[in-house]
Design an enzyme around this catalytic site. Structure first.
Site, short mmCIF file in Angstrom:
data_model
loop_
_atom_site.label_atom_id
_atom_site.label_comp_id
_atom_site.label_asym_id
_atom_site.label_seq_id
_atom_site.Cartn_x
_atom_site.Cartn_y
_atom_site.Cartn_z
CD GLU A 1 -9.69 -1.32 8.19
OE1 GLU A 1 -8.75 -1.85 8.80
OE2 GLU A 1 -9.60 -0.90 7.02
CD GLU B 1 -2.99 -1.16 2.25
OE1 GLU B 1 -2.72 -0.62 3.33
OE2 GLU B 1 -4.08 -1.71 2.01
CG ASP C 1 -7.55 -5.43 5.17
OD1 ASP C 1 -7.07 -5.59 6.30
OD2 ASP C 1 -7.65 -4.33 4.63
#
Ligand code: GCW
Length: 697
Positions: free
Chosen positions: A387, A285, A359
């Site tokens: 998240e 990323e 993820d």
């Protein structure tokens, strides 16, 4: 004092007493008189048996905790005495303890280290807080995993990436001069559940953290955590030699780069003599890494490991890597990059792997790297912060998710090759073992935002210490310590905690659906979302079309299954033996496929979403039943958040079903509530300034 003022003062006092700050270390008086008297008589004295029998910061922390705890719980004074132990305490390992009665009025806590004595002190207090009998008290416990760490994604500017409980705990600007008492309370909380490490800074790292000014600040925090046996670690940005050192390269094989890191490591240890090591996100990323110079992850990790080795530090090198590669499924990439490197890492390197290959989704299969790198110690990274499970707004007790991850059987070395045994080192005989949880803490008064989210911090610590514990038992323990041992509270809150994660799965991503959340902030549905990169686009994962739904990861599709052991691949590769919870993760399934319930996929999907909404309503009923049994402040807070969660759950259900209905072209089955709005409405929803979002729009 006039009556009204006295009343107001009493109310204010009661309200602030239950603001959640004390977490599970409340030590309020045990109201059952007989129980309290029994404890007070049986625990008049606590003997701390340690190898030296001498005082130390950890021993005095244990003494302070026992004194305050007993005074609170029992209203009596306990005398804490030190003794030198006669020899090794069997079964207690380096950090564990044993608890035993000494005569009628004393308890001995024996340990092979002062940190072990501290853990024993917390265990004894927990024993009393959860109202367990002390009659035949005989407990021996030692951690199964060596390094049990919280990873903070905290930025130096005070924000927290994916943090939903306010700003960072670390007050960098006023450090090292001012050290808030919260650092100690944080350390107490961590130590009480057996954690022993904290990575202070975000894996999306800032080189500033490695400058002398910030090392001095980090050292000040380290000094506050140390008495509680918590070691400090930092994330390291791979490009630091260029950014800080003025070098022209970060090539890990370049002697100047090696020398820079060696000097940096030496410097860090001058500030923090027991520094734990580096956590590194590289070539992921947008983070820099060894591949920028044509080198491998092993080259990068080993270079840092060599710099830390003289001081006993370790490198936790993350395997969360993926690039857009035409024809390669994102979930396959880490395995392809890392398995060829097995056996090529230094002994002080662990490869740190998220529980699943994508993820931190509400449900994922285990990561295929577990079991596939037997010659490398592998760390498990779990996400405590929510998240993808409703931030700190929705209730999702993650104990069951953590347990599911740990108990997953990779079958790579026969039955019983669980992720837990790979991580604790027992399967492949590794002595270095690490488990990490991405923290959900922040500066909110109650630490974790949602008044029940601290249960996730708690469960992570308890499972990190002993992965054989049951997440339901942990939920009960936490409830008793954090709220009350009233059987109605234990039953209702226990049920809420146990069911909440599955409820979130049902209303957001049931049957193996994944990555269909809104872009960027990840709060709420977005199966239609069109982000730039294909692998950031929900359609890449759900593959809805007129035929059916789900990602084909069998041999006819991306064949991600080939990365699992033949036994697992066989079971998951066939729709009839694939667990339905993972069905759409591995298969593109026709809308009229017959599910185990006898219903077709479309109907089952609709009913799962409905079940999720119904599950939230059940959470509401359970919580409402506790009116008057828990304090008003936390009661009202949770009640309000559950109202919001119910609305959010309906939005997930309606938005996803309307979206998928475009492809299935089938009516909603009976028992599913009709959507409130049109698909256009849901697609137009825009949230602003969702906490924890890097871009913060
Ligand atoms: O889950 C994703 C998050 C990023 C995070 C990244 C990672 C720290 O959306 O915010 O970055 O994973 O784990 O590195």
């Amino acid at each position: 004092m006039p009556a009204m003022v006295a009343l107001a003062a009493a109310l204010a006092c009661r309200a602030s007493a239950e603001d959640g700050y004390r977490l599970w270390l409340r030590y309020d008086r045990i109201t059952d008189r007989a129980l309290r008297t029994g404890y007070a008589e049986g625990v008049q004295k606590v003997i701390l048996e340690t190898p030296t029998g001498a005082d130390s910061p950890a021993v005095s922390a244990a003494r302070a905790e026992l004194t305050a705890g007993m005074r609170g719980l029992l209203g009596s004074e306990v005398s804490v005495v030190l003794e030198k132990s006669a020899g090794q305490v069997a079964g207690a390992g380096a950090e564990g303890y044993s608890l035993a009665r000494r005569g009628d009025s004393a308890v001995a806590i024996a340990a092979n280290s002062d940190a072990g004595a501290l853990h024993g002190a917390f265990a004894l207090l927990r024993h009393l807080q959860t109202h367990r009998p002390i009659g035949g008290l005989a407990v021996t416990s030692a951690p199964r995993i060596q390094r049990r760490i919280l990873d903070h994604w905290d930025n130096l500017n005070g924000t927290v990436e994916r943090g939903y409980a306010g700003n960072s705990l670390w007050e960098w600007f006023v450090l090292p001069d001012y050290k808030t008492p919260r650092y100690r309370d944080y350390a107490r909380a961590c130590a009480s559940i057996g954690l022993n490490g904290s990575v202070l800074t975000n894996v999306n790292a800032d080189t500033l953290a490695l400058t002398p000014a910030y090392l001095e600040k980090a050292a000040a925090i380290a000094g506050e955590l140390r008495p509680y046996g918590i070691r400090t670690y930092l994330s390291a940005r791979f490009s630091a030699p260029i950014e800080l050192g003025g070098l022209r390269t970060d090539d890990p094989l370049d002697p100047a780069v090696m020398a820079w890191w060696r000097a940096k490591a030496d410097e860090i240890y001058r500030y923090i003599p027991d520094f734990g090591g580096f956590l590194v996100k590289a070539n992921s990323e947008g983070q820099p890494g060894p591949q920028d110079f044509g080198r491998t992850h092993a080259d990068g990790a080993n270079m840092l490991a060599d710099a830390l080795a003289p001081h006993g530090g370790i490198v936790m090198w993350r395997a969360f890597v993926y690039e857009v590669q035409p024809g390669v499924d994102r979930v396959k990439q880490a395995y392809r990059e890392f398995t060829p490197l097995d056996g090529r890492f230094r002994p002080n390197v662990v490869v740190q792997i998220k529980n699943g290959p994508l993820d931190f989704q509400p449900r994922e299969p285990f990561h295929p790297l577990f079991g596939a790198m037997p010659r490398t110690p592998l760390a498990l990274e779990l996400q405590i912060t929510q998240e993808y499970l409703g931030a700190s707004i929705q209730l999702a007790y993650l104990g069951p998710l953590f347990q599911e991850a740990l108990r997953s059987d990779t079958r790579t070395r026969g039955p019983g090759s669980t992720v837990a045994r790979i991580v604790d080192g027992s399967l492949d005989g590794h002595s270095l073992s690490v488990i990490a949880g991405v923290a959900n803490t922040g500066k909110d008064r109650n630490w974790t935002g949602h008044p029940l989210a601290a249960a996730n911090w708690y469960a992570f610590g308890r499972l990190a210490w002993d992965h054989t514990l049951d997440s339901g038992d942990i939920a009960e323990e936490w409830t008793r310590m954090t709220f009350s041992s009233d059987p109605d509270v234990v039953a209702a809150l226990g049920a809420m905690l146990r069911t909440s994660r599955e409820t979130v799965v049902n209303y957001s991503m049931p049957l193996g659906l994944h990555h269909i959340m809104a872009t960027d902030h990840h709060y709420g549905p977005g199966p239609w979302a069109a982000a730039g990169r294909p692998d950031w686009t929900p359609a890449y994962y759900h593959r809805a079309d007129e035929k059916g739904l789900g990602a084909d990861r069998t041999a006819t599709g991306t064949n991600a299954l080939e990365e699992y052991s033949p036994e697992v691949a066989r079971a998951w590769g066939d729709t009839s033996s694939c667990p339905e919870e993972l069905l759409l993760w591995f298969h593109h399934v026709p809308w009229d496929y017959r599910m185990r319930s006898g219903r077709i996929l479309w109907d089952e999907l609709c009913l799962r979403y409905q079940r999720g909404v119904d599950g939230v309503r059940q959470l509401q009923r359970d919580w409402d039943s506790l009116a008057g049994l828990v304090d008003g402040e936390r009661f009202a807070h949770v009640q309000a958040l559950l109202r919001r969660q119910e609305r959010d759950a309906r939005e997930w259900r309606d938005a996803c079903l309307l979206y998928f209905q475009q492809f299935s072209k089938r009516p909603l089955p009976g028992g599913v509530e009709p959507p409130e709005h049109t698909l256009d409405y849901y697609e137009a929803v825009q949230l602003h300034y969702v906490p924890g979002t890097p871009s913060g729009k």
